[in-house]
Write a protein that holds these residues in place. Structure first.
Motif, PDB file in Angstrom:
ATOM      1  N   ALA A   1      21.477  33.442 -14.931  1.00 27.02           N
ATOM      2  CA  ALA A   1      22.051  33.240 -13.602  1.00 27.02           C
ATOM      3  C   ALA A   1      23.574  33.193 -13.679  1.00 27.02           C
ATOM      4  O   ALA A   1      24.262  33.791 -12.845  1.00 27.02           O
ATOM      5  N   ARG A   2      24.112  32.494 -14.685  1.00 21.74           N
ATOM      6  CA  ARG A   2      25.573  32.429 -14.854  1.00 21.74           C
ATOM      7  C   ARG A   2      26.152  33.818 -15.111  1.00 21.74           C
ATOM      8  O   ARG A   2      27.210  34.168 -14.596  1.00 21.74           O
TER       9      ARG A   2
ATOM     10  N   ALA B   1      28.843  35.652 -12.768  1.00 28.61           N
ATOM     11  CA  ALA B   1      30.111  36.065 -13.374  1.00 28.61           C
ATOM     12  C   ALA B   1      30.366  37.556 -13.147  1.00 28.61           C
ATOM     13  O   ALA B   1      31.484  37.963 -12.833  1.00 28.61           O
ATOM     14  N   ALA B   2      29.340  38.379 -13.296  1.00 26.05           N
ATOM     15  CA  ALA B   2      29.491  39.814 -13.081  1.00 26.05           C
ATOM     16  C   ALA B   2      29.855  40.112 -11.630  1.00 26.05           C
ATOM     17  O   ALA B   2      30.710  40.955 -11.355  1.00 26.05           O
ATOM     18  N   ILE B   3      29.224  39.414 -10.706  1.00 30.39           N
ATOM     19  CA  ILE B   3      29.522  39.605  -9.285  1.00 30.39           C
ATOM     20  C   ILE B   3      30.953  39.176  -8.999  1.00 30.39           C
ATOM     21  O   ILE B   3      31.688  39.869  -8.280  1.00 30.39           O
TER      22      ILE B   3
ATOM     23  N   ALA C   1      16.386  34.301  -9.581  1.00 30.17           N
ATOM     24  CA  ALA C   1      16.242  33.171  -8.661  1.00 30.17           C
ATOM     25  C   ALA C   1      14.907  32.461  -8.884  1.00 30.17           C
ATOM     26  O   ALA C   1      14.847  31.224  -8.928  1.00 30.17           O
ATOM     27  N   ARG C   2      13.843  33.229  -9.043  1.00 39.90           N
ATOM     28  CA  ARG C   2      12.521  32.619  -9.274  1.00 39.90           C
ATOM     29  C   ARG C   2      12.481  31.866 -10.594  1.00 39.90           C
ATOM     30  O   ARG C   2      11.859  30.814 -10.695  1.00 39.90           O
TER      31      ARG C   2
ATOM     32  N   CYS D   1      22.307  26.565  -6.744  1.00 39.22           N
ATOM     33  CA  CYS D   1      21.464  25.987  -7.789  1.00 39.22           C
ATOM     34  C   CYS D   1      22.285  25.722  -9.047  1.00 39.22           C
ATOM     35  O   CYS D   1      22.160  24.664  -9.669  1.00 39.22           O
ATOM     36  N   LEU D   2      23.128  26.676  -9.435  1.00 41.05           N
ATOM     37  CA  LEU D   2      23.978  26.479 -10.608  1.00 41.05           C
ATOM     38  C   LEU D   2      24.929  25.319 -10.404  1.00 41.05           C
ATOM     39  O   LEU D   2      25.191  24.551 -11.328  1.00 41.05           O
ATOM     40  N   HIS D   3      25.431  25.187  -9.190  1.00 37.32           N
ATOM     41  CA  HIS D   3      26.341  24.073  -8.879  1.00 37.32           C
ATOM     42  C   HIS D   3      25.621  22.731  -9.054  1.00 37.32           C
ATOM     43  O   HIS D   3      26.164  21.791  -9.611  1.00 37.32           O
ATOM     44  N   ARG D   4      24.372  22.670  -8.586  1.00 39.77           N
ATOM     45  CA  ARG D   4      23.590  21.433  -8.734  1.00 39.77           C
ATOM     46  C   ARG D   4      23.341  21.120 -10.200  1.00 39.77           C
ATOM     47  O   ARG D   4      23.362  19.962 -10.605  1.00 39.77           O
ATOM     48  N   HIS D   5      23.105  22.150 -11.018  1.00 40.89           N
ATOM     49  CA  HIS D   5      22.822  21.935 -12.439  1.00 40.89           C
ATOM     50  C   HIS D   5      24.076  21.548 -13.223  1.00 40.89           C
ATOM     51  O   HIS D   5      23.962  20.964 -14.295  1.00 40.89           O
ATOM     52  N   SER D   6      25.235  21.886 -12.693  1.00 39.55           N
ATOM     53  CA  SER D   6      26.470  21.562 -13.421  1.00 39.55           C
ATOM     54  C   SER D   6      27.010  20.189 -13.034  1.00 39.55           C
ATOM     55  O   SER D   6      27.903  19.681 -13.675  1.00 39.55           O
TER      56      SER D   6
END
Length: 64
Positions: A12-13, A17-19, A35-36, A58-63
């Motif tokens: 996901a990261r 990052a690519a986007i 996402a799944r 989701c990544l923000h929540r995990h960090s």
């Protein structure tokens, strides 16, 4: 000891990052699969942009 990042978080990261570097996801199915893997429910009809924002959240929540 170095903590290991789960592979789904790493994928996901890498996608985000690519986007952020200007890449455009060409395969909506791949974005949905990432996402799944994060545990998000994703409709095949959902816009890719919406799914990417959900992945970012989701990544923000995990960090935190």
């Amino acid at each position: 000891m170095k903590s290991r990042v789960p592979p789904e978080i790493a994928r996901a990261r890498a996608l985000v990052a690519a986007i952020d570097r200007g890449g455009i996801p060409l395969n909506p199915a791949r974005v949905n699969a990432i996402a799944r893997d994060l545990g998000l429910e994703v409709s095949r009809k959902a816009p890719v942009e919406e799914t990417i924002e959900r992945i970012r959240a989701c990544l923000h929540r995990h960090s935190s």
